[in-house]
Design an enzyme around this catalytic site. Structure first.
Site: not given
Length: 264
Positions: A154, A14
């Protein structure tokens, strides 16, 4: 302190923008050959060009694919069977009320934020052990300790990263391979800028000022009272990847600006 990673290959997942790109730049400046990763070919290509421009002479490799999937991980391993430094930075986030978050969203965050790092660590750590040197870093979050009420799924995924990194560090004890987690707090990445864009437009204030106001309102325990820069977070990650960090393993290294209110 001069960090020298010459001759080492580093994979940052990423890494086309934000903390990932800043980390890739820091590792390249330290002399490592860096493999950039993203899901879209154009963003990966642009990031590679930007990295070469920022670090003249940098050795840059690329892999395009969504490493949240086992298929992409398998394809990466064919292309790049061995790395010395693995930075599990790939992650997604977004506020959503607990009672409106379906199973599919919990699974999506778990596969992206946790299992991508699990699969890559499982694949690359044995080679590091064989070479008696390696660095694995999970980019977690202060939200893994201070679970946000509006992003419980999350926070759960970031806590899971801490469990994996600590356990894997124990599993690799005495091998020369260290495993650590880095915990950013509010960070002015492209993703956060996008989240704040509506408020920037409404107020006409600079994004840094809006980010600082967000921190003061929603992370009031912050000691620095502002968002960190991506480079400030990357500095800690690069250190954890360095030869100098040889006695640091199994750690949760906070770059949260003091948001987590603890002395430990």
């Amino acid at each position: 302190m001069k960090i020298d990673l010459s001759g080492k290959t580093a994979l940052v997942t990423g890494s086309t923008a934000g903390i990932g790109f800043a980390t890739a730049k820091g590792l390249a400046l330290a002399g490592a050959r860096v493999i950039l990763n993203g899901r879209k070919a154009d963003s990966v290509s642009k990031a590679a060009d930007a990295l070469r421009a920022a670090v003249p002479g940098a050795q840059v490799g690329t892999f395009t694919g969504d490493l949240a999937t086992p298929e992409a991980v398998d394809a990466l391993l064919v292309q790049q069977p061995s790395v010395d430094v693995l930075v599990n930075n790939l992650g997604i986030f977004g506020p959503q009320d607990f009672f409106e978050t379906p199973d599919s969203e919990w699974t999506r965050l778990f596969e992206t934020n946790v299992m991508s790092g699990v699969r890559l660590s499982r694949a690359y750590a044995p080679g590091m052990v064989q070479r008696k040197w390696g660095r694995i870093v999970f980019v977690s979050s202060e939200s893994g300790l201070n679970i946000p009420a509006d992003m419980i799924h999350y926070g759960f995924s970031k806590t899971a990263q801490l469990a994996v990194s600590r356990g894997l560090a124990k599993r690799l004890a005495g091998t020369g391979v260290t495993v650590n987690a880095v915990l950013p707090g509010p960070t002015l990445s492209e993703g956060v800028e996008a989240m704040l864009a509506e408020e920037v437009k409404r107020t006409g204030k600079p994004v840094g000022e809006v980010a600082a106001e967000f921190v003061k309102a929603h992370r009031s325990s912050s000691i620095i009272q502002r968002a960190a820069t991506v480079d400030e977070v990357a500095n800690m990650i690069v250190y954890a990847c360095s030869p100098q960090a040889s006695a640091t393993t199994g750690a949760a290294l906070r770059v949260d600006g003091g948001v987590v209110d603890t002395i430990a």
